[in-house]
Design an enzyme around this catalytic site. Structure first.
Site, mmCIF file in Angstrom:
data_model
loop_
_atom_site.group_PDB
_atom_site.id
_atom_site.type_symbol
_atom_site.label_atom_id
_atom_site.label_comp_id
_atom_site.label_asym_id
_atom_site.label_seq_id
_atom_site.Cartn_x
_atom_site.Cartn_y
_atom_site.Cartn_z
ATOM 1 N N ASN A 169 0.800 -1.227 0.000
ATOM 2 C CA ASN A 169 0.000 0.000 0.000
ATOM 3 C C ASN A 169 0.830 1.274 0.000
ATOM 4 O OD1 ASN A 169 0.408 -1.288 2.667
ATOM 5 N ND2 ASN A 169 -0.357 0.658 3.446
ATOM 6 N N SER A 217 -11.107 -5.094 0.219
ATOM 7 C CA SER A 217 -11.919 -4.017 0.768
ATOM 8 C C SER A 217 -12.501 -3.193 -0.379
ATOM 9 C CB SER A 217 -11.016 -3.144 1.645
ATOM 10 O OG SER A 217 -11.737 -2.099 2.217
ATOM 11 N N THR A 255 -25.699 -8.347 11.273
ATOM 12 C CA THR A 255 -26.644 -8.054 10.188
ATOM 13 C C THR A 255 -25.893 -7.510 8.979
ATOM 14 O OG1 THR A 255 -28.319 -7.575 11.821
ATOM 15 C CG2 THR A 255 -28.720 -6.719 9.598
ATOM 16 N N CYS A 350 -2.539 5.653 7.580
ATOM 17 C CA CYS A 350 -2.304 5.371 9.007
ATOM 18 C C CYS A 350 -0.949 5.898 9.448
ATOM 19 C CB CYS A 350 -2.353 3.874 9.315
ATOM 20 S SG CYS A 350 -3.346 2.915 8.212
#
Ligand code: PLP
Length: 409
Positions: A169, A217, A255, A350
């Site tokens: 990344n 993702s 859910t 990050c």
């Protein structure tokens, strides 16, 4: 200052803009189609159907069967679930002093910190493979690390897990996952790969490459945030570490995020259809930016494969270019670029917020005079050639200004 609509967004590894077609597909499930897919009436069946259609789209993008795809809340959860779930299942089988996880220093914190926790709590012992200085994790280095330790692939028991990312990344390097999968198989290890930055940008095919577990993702390929997936090859030992209502066939309770899942499915479909066209276009922009920066800014290194290395240039993600400039602070450069209307980062989103030197750049041995001066540019199909020229001008000017202010000679 630039007007707001002139913003140049060059931080697509941090996240991408939701594609308008993705948003269009999602909206009905945030409006009237809001039912819980586990309920027993018509609108719920419709929501269930949408979830299963999206599962097929995501499965198709990676060459998997739909029942091998499990939706999660994102890449971080997928990495953590993959490693802890597989480790729990093979723990009793390893027959040694405990299971082994083999990984490297360049992984995203979602993997690194999960591994640190598993090691600290005595659940696994870690072996690290040293990266090459251009940022690749070599299959031969992996094989050497395992050699002589007596691992065999006999029987169905697994010795442990190899976790190596498909693409990095920060520096965009693409690893030889076919070679790595071969080493995993020979030594009786499961292979997990964090493919968060790779999915939708380069081919990732579980029917061809021996991945057992793969994390991804949606928000890195034009989908929404907060939705990810974990691929688990049929037959892979796995004990879920997610407890609750048993959704996602007991692997990941909670859910379902129906609109997010539908968005992921649509993003996967679009990425599959556009991949080659986008690769050619975006890598053309990347190469133009790289050649201008490398030629115009002295004392610059391209992290990962070096500047003008034609042989290795396609072992870098199509949209990824990361630099280190001697004698400046990357954080000051990012502020200057922001003031000029350019969104970019020093490394991963990050590491940028922690203010520390990047573990990736230290991991590949970038020298102290350069390591603080990092800049990561990550492009998408939404960028234009004109933006690249403007960005190159502004970056060159900003680096020169910062060097002048810092009395750099
Ligand atoms: N792995 C890699 C390589 C990433 O780049 C990221 C996000 O930046 C993640 C994992 C975490 O993904 P998410 O933001 O969906 O939790």
């Amino acid at each position: 200052m630039m007007a707001k609509n002139e913003l140049i967004y060059l931080d697509n590894a941090a996240t991408t803009k939701v594609d308008p077609l993705v948003l269009e597909a999602m909206l009905p499930y945030l409006e009237d189609g809001f039912a819980n897919p586990s309920a027993g009436y018509g609108p719920a069946h419709k929501a269930r159907h949408a979830v299963e259609e999206a599962r097929k789209e995501v499965a198709e993008l990676i060459g998997a069967e739909p029942d091998e795809v499990f939706f999660t809340s994102g890449g971080t959860e997928s990495d953590q679930l993959a490693l802890s779930g597989a480790l729990a299942a093979i723990g009793g089988c390893a027959g040694r002093s405990g299971s082994v996880i083999v990984s490297d220093e360049l992984e995203h914190p979602a993997v690194r910190n999960t591994l640190a926790h598993l090691e600290k709590t005595g659940q696994a012992s870690l072996i690290k493979v040293k990266p090459e200085s251009n940022g690749f994790i070599g299959a031969s280095a992996l094989s050497e690390v395992l050699e002589g330790r007596g691992f065999t692939s006999a029987g169905t028991c697994k010795n442990g897990i190899i976790s190596i990312m498909t693409a990095n990344n920060e520096i965009g390097t693409i690893n030889d996952m076919d070679g790595i999968a071969g080493v995993a198989e020979q030594n009786g290890f499961l292979l997990h790969s964090d493919a968060v930055q790779a999915l939708g940008h380069i081919p990732v095919d579980v029917s061809r490459t021996g991945f057992d577990l793969l994390s991804a993702s949606a928000h890195k390929l034009g989908g929404p945030k907060g939705i990810g997936m974990l691929y688990i090859r049929r037959g892979t030992p796995f004990s879920s570490m997610s407890f609750g209502g048993g959704q996602e066939r007991g692997i990941r309770s909670g859910t379902e995020n129906v609109a997010g899942i539908v968005g992921f499915g649509r993003a996967a479909q679009l990425a599959g259809n556009r991949m080659e066209e986008d690769r050619v276009y975006v890598s053309g922009l990347r190469d133009r930016l790289i050649s201008r920066i490398c030629a115009e800014i002295p004392d610059t290194i391209l992290t990962g494969p070096a500047c003008f290395n034609e042989e290795e240039k396609d072992r870098r993600l199509p949209g990824s270019a990361s630099f280190a400039f001697r004698g400046i602070q990357g954080s000051s450069l990012v502020i200057r670029l922001d003031m000029a209307g350019i969104c970019a980062s020093t490394g991963s989103a990050c590491s940028a917020s922690s203010g520390k030197n990047s573990h990736v750049l230290s991991g590949i041995g970038v020298s102290p005079e350069y390591i603080g001066g990092s800049l990561r540019i990550t492009l998408s199909r939404g960028n234009t050639p004109d933006e690249i020229e403007r960005a190159a001008d502004i970056i060159a000017r900003s680096v020169a200004d910062l060097r002048r202010l810092g009395n750099y000679h």
